[in-house]
Design an enzyme around this catalytic site. Structure first.
Site, PDB file in Angstrom:
ATOM      1  N   GLU A 195     -14.617 -36.470 -13.537  1.00 31.16           N
ATOM      2  CA  GLU A 195     -13.757 -36.937 -12.437  1.00 31.16           C
ATOM      3  C   GLU A 195     -13.798 -38.449 -12.265  1.00 31.16           C
ATOM      4  OE1 GLU A 195     -14.405 -34.424  -8.984  1.00 31.16           O
ATOM      5  OE2 GLU A 195     -13.512 -32.708 -10.023  1.00 31.16           O
ATOM      6  N   GLU A 237     -13.908 -26.679 -13.939  1.00 30.99           N
ATOM      7  CA  GLU A 237     -14.671 -26.235 -12.770  1.00 30.99           C
ATOM      8  C   GLU A 237     -13.731 -25.473 -11.855  1.00 30.99           C
ATOM      9  OE1 GLU A 237     -16.279 -29.455 -10.456  1.00 30.99           O
ATOM     10  OE2 GLU A 237     -17.704 -30.072 -11.990  1.00 30.99           O
TER      11      GLU A 237
END
Ligand SMILES: *[C@@H]1O[C@H](CO)[C@@H](O)[C@H](O)[C@H]1NC(C)=O
Ligand SMILES: CC(=O)N[C@H]1CO[C@H](CO)[C@@H](O)[C@@H]1O
Length: 303
Positions: free
Chosen positions: A122, A222
């Site tokens: 991220e 995820e």
């Protein structure tokens, strides 16, 4: 009925997916419940529990150097027939260099156990790198492990909105797309639809920019839902019943659709400090495990 939700969405954007069921893996931390580092014997116990509960033989980590992860986890993976996606944390030079050294020293000895390497988690979402800057880091890591798939993991919207286009065009091998109906504040009844919509937008954009449905291996990197004791987020209510529902509808539905999924995460991590979420509220991050910290199950993990 999950397919009453899935079918119309699939027709709407229609990113190509393979017809076989997807593969399931789990995000796995490097620390025991008390915050001390795991050793090879601990990872072996983790692997036994994951395999028994879910049938999966794949995990992903975030930093190859943190707690000597690569050194400790790769022999365990070899002993237990597991594969691992190792992580590199490129945000600061110190962690980037340490993770690269861990890959050089250990991953090169165990390439059969290394499913892939992700450079960054991220980082685009946090605004730490541009796509071009991240691509350079990815290429540096690929040079260490030319025979291993290397890519990155980021939030679904950073793929969908073009932020990752330089990475997509840059010839990476694998991309992990994180998507949580939970972090979009969706009530459990709408979480599956939101999750499918996110994955479709991200995969569709990657496939359109790369001009191919197969040149880059795609995973949901995820997803998950916190269980009893976790913090809620807007209309997304933490709780074991909701997590069980999310797993059976969203995760199993995504796998049935042919998409590879990493569940976040394998085990509760009670050592984690409270963090402040995007909504400014203190948030408990210790109850995201599919299983308890003692490796007992919370609900069934076979689809
Ligand atoms: C439910 O999810 C869909 C797909 O993401 C979204 O378009 C819609 O706004 C959501 N509904 C609510 C009430 O948030
Ligand atoms: C290249 C870059 O922008 N790196 C920054 C990423 O974030 C860390 C801390 O959050 C900074 O120290 C880096 O300079």
């Amino acid at each position: 009925m999950r397919f009453s939700v899935i079918a119309p969405l699939a027709l709407a954007a229609a990113p190509a997916v393979v017809s076989a069921a997807g593969s399931l893996g789990f995000a796995l931390g490097t620390k025991l419940a008390d915050g001390s580092c795991k050793y090879t014997a601990d990872y072996e116990k983790d692997f036994d529990a994951i395999s028994a509960a879910s049938g999966s033989k794949l995990v992903r980590g975030y930093s190859a150097d943190d707690c000597n992860c690569a050194q400790q986890i790769l022999p365990a993976a070899k002993n237990k027939g597991f594969q691992v996606i190792l992580g590199v944390w490129p945000d600061v030079d110190e962690s980037f260099n340490k993770d690269k050294a861990a890959l050089q020293n250990y991953a090169t000895q165990y390439t059969d156990q290394v499913y892939a390497v992700t450079v960054g988690s991220e980082t685009l979402y946090r605004g730490n790198f541009t796509g071009d800057q991240l691509l350079m880091k990815i290429k540096e890591v690929k040079a260490i492990l030319p025979s291993v798939k290397v890519g990155t993991a980021d939030s679904w919207n950073k793929y969908a909105d073009g932020t990752a286009d330089a990475v997509i065009r840059g010839g990476v091998d694998i991309l992990l797309v994180n998507a949580f109906g939970f972090w979009q504040g969706q009530e459990i009844g709408n979480a599956t639809a939101t999750y499918f919509d996110d994955i479709q937008q991200a995969f569709g954009h990657v496939q359109s920019v790369s001009g191919s449905t197969s040149s880059i291996e795609l995973w949901n990197g995820e997803t998950g839902w916190p269980t009893d004791g976790g913090s809620s987020y807007g209309a997304a209510i933490a709780g074991t019943d909701n997590a069980k529902t999310y797993f059976s509808k969203s995760v199993c539905g995504m796998l049935a659709w042919g998409v590879n999924v990493f569940y976040f995460e394998a085990f509760d991590e009670p050592w984690k400090p409270k963090s402040v979420g995007d909504n400014g509220q203190a948030s408990d991050e210790t109850h995201w495990g599919a299983m308890n910290a003692d490796r007992s199950t919370k609900f069934g993990l076979k689809c």
